[in-house]
Motif scaffolding. Structure first.
Motif, short mmCIF file in Angstrom:
data_model
loop_
_atom_site.label_atom_id
_atom_site.label_comp_id
_atom_site.label_asym_id
_atom_site.label_seq_id
_atom_site.Cartn_x
_atom_site.Cartn_y
_atom_site.Cartn_z
N ARG A 3 0.85 -1.18 0.00
CA ARG A 3 0.00 0.00 0.00
C ARG A 3 0.89 1.23 0.00
O ARG A 3 1.85 1.31 0.79
CB ARG A 3 -0.87 0.06 1.27
N THR A 4 0.58 2.21 -0.85
CA THR A 4 1.29 3.49 -0.80
C THR A 4 0.87 4.21 0.48
O THR A 4 -0.18 3.89 1.06
CB THR A 4 0.92 4.36 -2.02
N GLN A 12 -2.68 3.90 2.47
CA GLN A 12 -2.70 3.62 3.90
C GLN A 12 -3.53 4.67 4.64
O GLN A 12 -4.34 4.36 5.50
CB GLN A 12 -1.26 3.61 4.45
N PHE A 13 -3.33 5.93 4.25
CA PHE A 13 -4.02 7.04 4.90
C PHE A 13 -5.54 6.96 4.67
O PHE A 13 -6.33 7.28 5.56
CB PHE A 13 -3.45 8.37 4.40
N ASP A 26 -1.11 5.57 10.00
CA ASP A 26 -1.52 6.56 8.99
C ASP A 26 -0.70 6.51 7.71
O ASP A 26 -1.03 7.18 6.73
CB ASP A 26 -1.53 7.97 9.58
N GLY A 27 0.38 5.72 7.71
CA GLY A 27 1.18 5.58 6.49
C GLY A 27 2.29 6.62 6.37
O GLY A 27 3.17 6.49 5.54
N ASN A 56 3.38 -0.93 3.86
CA ASN A 56 4.00 0.23 3.19
C ASN A 56 5.42 -0.06 2.70
O ASN A 56 5.98 0.74 1.95
CB ASN A 56 4.00 1.45 4.11
N TYR A 57 6.01 -1.18 3.12
CA TYR A 57 7.31 -1.59 2.57
C TYR A 57 7.12 -2.00 1.11
O TYR A 57 6.03 -2.43 0.72
CB TYR A 57 7.87 -2.81 3.30
N SER A 58 8.19 -1.91 0.35
CA SER A 58 8.14 -2.38 -1.03
C SER A 58 9.33 -3.30 -1.28
O SER A 58 10.47 -2.82 -1.27
CB SER A 58 8.15 -1.20 -1.99
#
Ligand SMILES: [Zn+2]
Length: 144
Positions: free
Chosen positions: A39-40, A44-45, A70-71, A79-81
């Motif tokens: 998720r970007t 996430q927000f 909240d990201g 949020n990791y890639s």
């Protein structure tokens, strides 16, 4: 034998290879949908805002919330890639099937443990349904 749909495959491809390996095995036995891999911060927000309103300079809980991260200030394993978490549910999705999900999660964790013991994956996997403070049933993540 069940197979992932196109969108599930796309989402799974954004996740850590250990999660990909585990769920490519799981899908042979249980039909499930991958709801989120990566998720970007903006995505996430959007989840963080559910059940909250911005009042007097801060986010206040006004309903049932689905996320505490909240990201931006607080990062999620999504949020990791590649992402260190995936969200999944049995297909077709019926959010009331929590007992079925417990059974499913036990199976996923069993597969993951076996793959870890055999050295096929490098990380142990944990399930958000086992957490005490915020039970997150769709959520599986790399431990630690
Ligand atoms: Zn999740």
């Amino acid at each position: 034998m069940a197979k992932f749909g196109t969108r599930s495959l796309e989402r799974l491809s954004t996740a850590h290879e250990d999660l990909q390996k585990v769920f490519n095995e799981v899908i042979k036995y249980f039909d499930c949908s991958i709801i989120f891999g990566h998720r970007t911060p903006a995505e996430q927000f959007e989840l963080f805002k559910k059940g909250r309103e911005f009042q007097h300079g801060q986010w206040v809980k006004t309903g049932s919330v689905v996320n505490y991260l909240d990201g931006y200030d607080k990062k999620s394993k999504h949020n990791y890639s590649p992402s260190h978490a995936i969200d999944t549910w049995l297909y077709p999705i019926d959010w009331s099937e929590t007992e079925e999900m417990k059974h499913f999660a036990g199976f996923v964790l069993g597969i993951a443990q076996r793959m870890y013991d055999k050295g096929e994956i490098k990380n142990e996997i944990e399930w958000g349904g086992n957490w005490r403070s915020f039970i997150d049933m769709p959520h599986f993540q790399l431990k630690g």
